[in-house]
Scaffold this motif. Structure first.
Motif, PDB file in Angstrom:
ATOM      1  N   GLY A  26      25.695  37.084  21.563  1.00  0.00           N
ATOM      2  CA  GLY A  26      26.643  36.660  20.530  1.00  0.00           C
ATOM      3  C   GLY A  26      27.815  35.909  21.139  1.00  0.00           C
ATOM      4  O   GLY A  26      28.276  34.886  20.615  1.00  0.00           O
ATOM      5  N   ASP A  58      30.078  28.463   8.653  1.00  0.00           N
ATOM      6  CA  ASP A  58      30.442  27.175   8.042  1.00  0.00           C
ATOM      7  C   ASP A  58      29.432  26.755   6.981  1.00  0.00           C
ATOM      8  O   ASP A  58      29.234  25.565   6.739  1.00  0.00           O
ATOM      9  CB  ASP A  58      30.523  26.090   9.123  1.00  0.00           C
ATOM     10  CG  ASP A  58      29.180  25.849   9.805  1.00  0.00           C
ATOM     11  OD1 ASP A  58      28.311  26.744   9.743  1.00  0.00           O
ATOM     12  OD2 ASP A  58      28.989  24.766  10.374  1.00  0.00           O
ATOM     13  N   MET A  59      28.738  27.728   6.405  1.00  0.00           N
ATOM     14  CA  MET A  59      27.702  27.388   5.420  1.00  0.00           C
ATOM     15  C   MET A  59      28.327  26.712   4.199  1.00  0.00           C
ATOM     16  O   MET A  59      27.825  25.718   3.684  1.00  0.00           O
ATOM     17  CB  MET A  59      26.940  28.658   4.989  1.00  0.00           C
ATOM     18  CG  MET A  59      26.202  29.363   6.091  1.00  0.00           C
ATOM     19  SD  MET A  59      24.846  28.386   6.773  1.00  0.00           S
ATOM     20  CE  MET A  59      25.583  27.715   8.215  1.00  0.00           C
ATOM     21  N   SER A  89      31.847  38.402  12.232  1.00  0.00           N
ATOM     22  CA  SER A  89      30.795  39.397  12.463  1.00  0.00           C
ATOM     23  C   SER A  89      31.299  40.789  12.072  1.00  0.00           C
ATOM     24  O   SER A  89      32.479  41.104  12.211  1.00  0.00           O
ATOM     25  CB  SER A  89      30.327  39.378  13.923  1.00  0.00           C
ATOM     26  OG  SER A  89      31.408  39.607  14.757  1.00  0.00           O
ATOM     27  N   ARG A 100      38.260  26.836  16.924  1.00  0.00           N
ATOM     28  CA  ARG A 100      37.591  25.643  17.466  1.00  0.00           C
ATOM     29  C   ARG A 100      37.875  24.442  16.560  1.00  0.00           C
ATOM     30  O   ARG A 100      38.136  24.584  15.360  1.00  0.00           O
ATOM     31  CB  ARG A 100      36.080  25.888  17.613  1.00  0.00           C
ATOM     32  CG  ARG A 100      35.379  26.088  16.298  1.00  0.00           C
ATOM     33  CD  ARG A 100      33.883  26.299  16.485  1.00  0.00           C
ATOM     34  NE  ARG A 100      33.292  26.589  15.205  1.00  0.00           N
ATOM     35  CZ  ARG A 100      32.442  27.574  14.957  1.00  0.00           C
ATOM     36  NH1 ARG A 100      32.082  28.396  15.914  1.00  0.00           N
ATOM     37  NH2 ARG A 100      31.964  27.745  13.755  1.00  0.00           N
ATOM     38  N   LYS A 143      27.692  40.582   6.302  1.00  0.00           N
ATOM     39  CA  LYS A 143      26.942  39.415   5.807  1.00  0.00           C
ATOM     40  C   LYS A 143      25.428  39.597   5.911  1.00  0.00           C
ATOM     41  O   LYS A 143      24.715  39.288   4.962  1.00  0.00           O
ATOM     42  CB  LYS A 143      27.291  38.167   6.635  1.00  0.00           C
ATOM     43  CG  LYS A 143      28.651  37.611   6.389  1.00  0.00           C
ATOM     44  CD  LYS A 143      28.886  36.460   7.347  1.00  0.00           C
ATOM     45  CE  LYS A 143      28.899  36.967   8.761  1.00  0.00           C
ATOM     46  NZ  LYS A 143      28.550  36.080   9.800  1.00  0.00           N
ATOM     47  N   TYR A 176      22.181  29.620  16.905  1.00  0.00           N
ATOM     48  CA  TYR A 176      23.080  29.469  18.058  1.00  0.00           C
ATOM     49  C   TYR A 176      22.703  30.472  19.158  1.00  0.00           C
ATOM     50  O   TYR A 176      22.761  30.175  20.348  1.00  0.00           O
ATOM     51  CB  TYR A 176      24.535  29.663  17.616  1.00  0.00           C
ATOM     52  CG  TYR A 176      25.009  28.544  16.723  1.00  0.00           C
ATOM     53  CD1 TYR A 176      25.518  27.377  17.262  1.00  0.00           C
ATOM     54  CD2 TYR A 176      24.892  28.641  15.333  1.00  0.00           C
ATOM     55  CE1 TYR A 176      25.923  26.324  16.446  1.00  0.00           C
ATOM     56  CE2 TYR A 176      25.292  27.597  14.505  1.00  0.00           C
ATOM     57  CZ  TYR A 176      25.802  26.443  15.071  1.00  0.00           C
ATOM     58  OH  TYR A 176      26.188  25.406  14.259  1.00  0.00           O
ATOM     59  N   ALA A 220      26.631  32.515  22.318  1.00  0.00           N
ATOM     60  CA  ALA A 220      26.382  31.679  21.136  1.00  0.00           C
ATOM     61  C   ALA A 220      27.706  31.129  20.616  1.00  0.00           C
ATOM     62  O   ALA A 220      27.818  29.953  20.259  1.00  0.00           O
ATOM     63  CB  ALA A 220      25.692  32.502  20.054  1.00  0.00           C
ATOM     64  N   SER A 221      28.706  31.961  20.584  1.00  0.00           N
ATOM     65  CA  SER A 221      30.026  31.549  20.106  1.00  0.00           C
ATOM     66  C   SER A 221      30.571  30.425  20.999  1.00  0.00           C
ATOM     67  O   SER A 221      31.166  29.455  20.515  1.00  0.00           O
ATOM     68  CB  SER A 221      30.950  32.772  20.102  1.00  0.00           C
ATOM     69  OG  SER A 221      32.270  32.386  19.882  1.00  0.00           O
ATOM     70  N   GLN A 265      19.336  23.365   9.999  1.00  0.00           N
ATOM     71  CA  GLN A 265      19.765  24.344   8.985  1.00  0.00           C
ATOM     72  C   GLN A 265      19.493  23.819   7.572  1.00  0.00           C
ATOM     73  O   GLN A 265      19.035  24.553   6.698  1.00  0.00           O
ATOM     74  CB  GLN A 265      21.257  24.637   9.143  1.00  0.00           C
ATOM     75  CG  GLN A 265      21.567  25.362  10.437  1.00  0.00           C
ATOM     76  CD  GLN A 265      23.054  25.437  10.706  1.00  0.00           C
ATOM     77  OE1 GLN A 265      23.713  26.397  10.328  1.00  0.00           O
ATOM     78  NE2 GLN A 265      23.597  24.432  11.351  1.00  0.00           N
ATOM     79  N   ARG A 303      26.369  21.314  17.312  1.00  0.00           N
ATOM     80  CA  ARG A 303      26.449  21.523  15.858  1.00  0.00           C
ATOM     81  C   ARG A 303      25.736  20.392  15.112  1.00  0.00           C
ATOM     82  O   ARG A 303      25.136  20.599  14.085  1.00  0.00           O
ATOM     83  CB  ARG A 303      27.904  21.647  15.387  1.00  0.00           C
ATOM     84  CG  ARG A 303      28.660  22.784  16.027  1.00  0.00           C
ATOM     85  CD  ARG A 303      29.886  23.205  15.226  1.00  0.00           C
ATOM     86  NE  ARG A 303      29.518  23.996  14.078  1.00  0.00           N
ATOM     87  CZ  ARG A 303      29.388  25.324  14.079  1.00  0.00           C
ATOM     88  NH1 ARG A 303      29.616  26.024  15.171  1.00  0.00           N
ATOM     89  NH2 ARG A 303      29.034  25.950  12.983  1.00  0.00           N
ATOM     90  N   ARG A 329      35.994  36.802  19.995  1.00  0.00           N
ATOM     91  CA  ARG A 329      35.015  35.975  19.249  1.00  0.00           C
ATOM     92  C   ARG A 329      35.662  35.426  17.977  1.00  0.00           C
ATOM     93  O   ARG A 329      35.479  34.253  17.639  1.00  0.00           O
ATOM     94  CB  ARG A 329      33.779  36.815  18.918  1.00  0.00           C
ATOM     95  CG  ARG A 329      32.657  36.023  18.351  1.00  0.00           C
ATOM     96  CD  ARG A 329      31.379  36.217  19.134  1.00  0.00           C
ATOM     97  NE  ARG A 329      30.713  37.472  18.830  1.00  0.00           N
ATOM     98  CZ  ARG A 329      29.744  37.573  17.917  1.00  0.00           C
ATOM     99  NH1 ARG A 329      29.391  36.521  17.209  1.00  0.00           N
ATOM    100  NH2 ARG A 329      29.135  38.711  17.740  1.00  0.00           N
ATOM    101  N   SER A 350      28.696  27.177  20.373  1.00  0.00           N
ATOM    102  CA  SER A 350      28.852  26.707  18.988  1.00  0.00           C
ATOM    103  C   SER A 350      30.110  25.848  18.817  1.00  0.00           C
ATOM    104  O   SER A 350      30.296  25.216  17.785  1.00  0.00           O
ATOM    105  CB  SER A 350      28.886  27.883  18.014  1.00  0.00           C
ATOM    106  OG  SER A 350      30.109  28.565  18.104  1.00  0.00           O
ATOM    107  N   ASP A 379      35.900  31.465  17.277  1.00  0.00           N
ATOM    108  CA  ASP A 379      35.212  30.878  16.116  1.00  0.00           C
ATOM    109  C   ASP A 379      36.199  30.269  15.116  1.00  0.00           C
ATOM    110  O   ASP A 379      35.866  29.300  14.425  1.00  0.00           O
ATOM    111  CB  ASP A 379      34.338  31.935  15.409  1.00  0.00           C
ATOM    112  CG  ASP A 379      33.159  32.385  16.262  1.00  0.00           C
ATOM    113  OD1 ASP A 379      32.869  31.714  17.276  1.00  0.00           O
ATOM    114  OD2 ASP A 379      32.532  33.410  15.927  1.00  0.00           O
ATOM    115  N   GLY A 392      23.457  32.169  12.524  1.00  0.00           N
ATOM    116  CA  GLY A 392      23.932  32.647  13.823  1.00  0.00           C
ATOM    117  C   GLY A 392      22.782  32.768  14.809  1.00  0.00           C
ATOM    118  O   GLY A 392      22.945  32.536  16.013  1.00  0.00           O
ATOM    119  N   VAL A 393      21.598  33.118  14.295  1.00  0.00           N
ATOM    120  CA  VAL A 393      20.437  33.271  15.178  1.00  0.00           C
ATOM    121  C   VAL A 393      20.105  31.955  15.870  1.00  0.00           C
ATOM    122  O   VAL A 393      19.691  31.941  17.029  1.00  0.00           O
ATOM    123  CB  VAL A 393      19.210  33.809  14.386  1.00  0.00           C
ATOM    124  CG1 VAL A 393      17.930  33.648  15.186  1.00  0.00           C
ATOM    125  CG2 VAL A 393      19.417  35.262  14.031  1.00  0.00           C
TER     126      VAL A 393
END
Ligand code: DC
Length: 232
Positions: free
Chosen positions: A100, A135-136, A15, A191, A19, A41, A103-104, A120, A113, A184, A107, A188, A38-39
């Motif tokens: 945020g 992770d796109m 973050s 994990r 992006k 999550y 969400a983290s 997604q 996921r 964060r 996630s 992220d 991200g939205v």
């Protein structure tokens, strides 16, 4: 893999790397769809709070993910889309700093996921998709035409985040933002499932000290080069 003839550009990174803005500019320039993963999550974290589902209960949160109806609505393509959850506008709650963090946390659950993966991938629609996340390029759209990993020094990212919050009338302390960002990043990246990292075939762009226009020019060059040389 479904609809793999639809081109995708992935922009991953931590973050505050820029992006969101770059993806929006890219989607506008190309006339493509935009996925801010991200939205998804974040919305799920909000919904878990609302339904009083424990954020430690991976199964229960994943079950919620199967039933949420998330819509992005933008009146003006240059502005960040508003987010609707089951027809309620949850944009402010979803974009809050505390969300945020939650969400983290959720996630990191493989069950969550897994459910969000298909959601997604359904955003992959003609004429193309710009996908923003962690992770796109490594997991969700491994066959993307171009993959970029945007990063910046922690100091730069914290300052950008502070400026964004000030614009919303929120005066957050630099020291607490610095601690939150470090926590964060660690969560992220460390994990076990889909950690934040550049794909092997991604090009990394360090945006420290660069203006948005300079970053966009660099990303645009990469995209054009990759799209022109696809299959080489
Ligand atoms: O990009 P963001 O700040 O809105 O993302 C919020 C959190 O969601 C992030 O800290 C980790 C998680 N996330 C993820 O695990 N994978 C993604 N593709 C996007 C976000």
């Amino acid at each position: 893999m479904k609809q793999n003839n639809v081109p995708v550009i992935t922009i991953d990174g931590p973050s505050g790397a820029g992006k969101g803005t770059i993806c929006q500019m890219l989607a506008n320039r190309l006339g493509w769809h935009l996925l801010d993963s991200g939205v998804l999550y974040r919305v799920l974290a909000c919904e878990a709070l609302r339904q009083q589902v424990s954020l430690q209960d991976a199964q229960a949160v994943a079950k919620l993910a199967q039933n949420v109806n998330i819509r992005f609505v933008s009146k003006d393509a240059r502005e960040l889309a508003r987010v609707y959850l089951n027809n309620a506008d949850v944009t402010d709650e979803v974009r809050a700093e505390a969300t945020g963090k939650l969400a983290s946390k959720i996630s990191a659950f493989p069950e969550v996921r897994k459910v969000l993966l298909e959601l997604q991938q359904n955003f992959r629609q003609m004429p193309g998709l710009v996908a923003d996340g962690r992770d796109m390029g490594t997991v969700v759209f491994v066959d993307a035409a171009a993959k970029v990993y945007l990063t910046a020094s922690p100091e730069t990212r914290v300052k950008r985040r502070r400026t964004q919050l000030l614009a919303q009338g929120i005066d957050a302390k630099l020291s607490s933002l610095t601690d939150e960002l470090a926590a964060r990043d660690a969560r992220d990246s460390d994990r076990a499932i889909s950690p934040m990292k550049p794909a092997d075939d991604a090009i990394t762009v360090d945006t420290t000290g660069l203006s948005i226009e300079a970053v966009f020019d660099r990303v645009w060059q990469i995209v054009q080069h990759r799209v022109d040389h696809q299959g080489d």
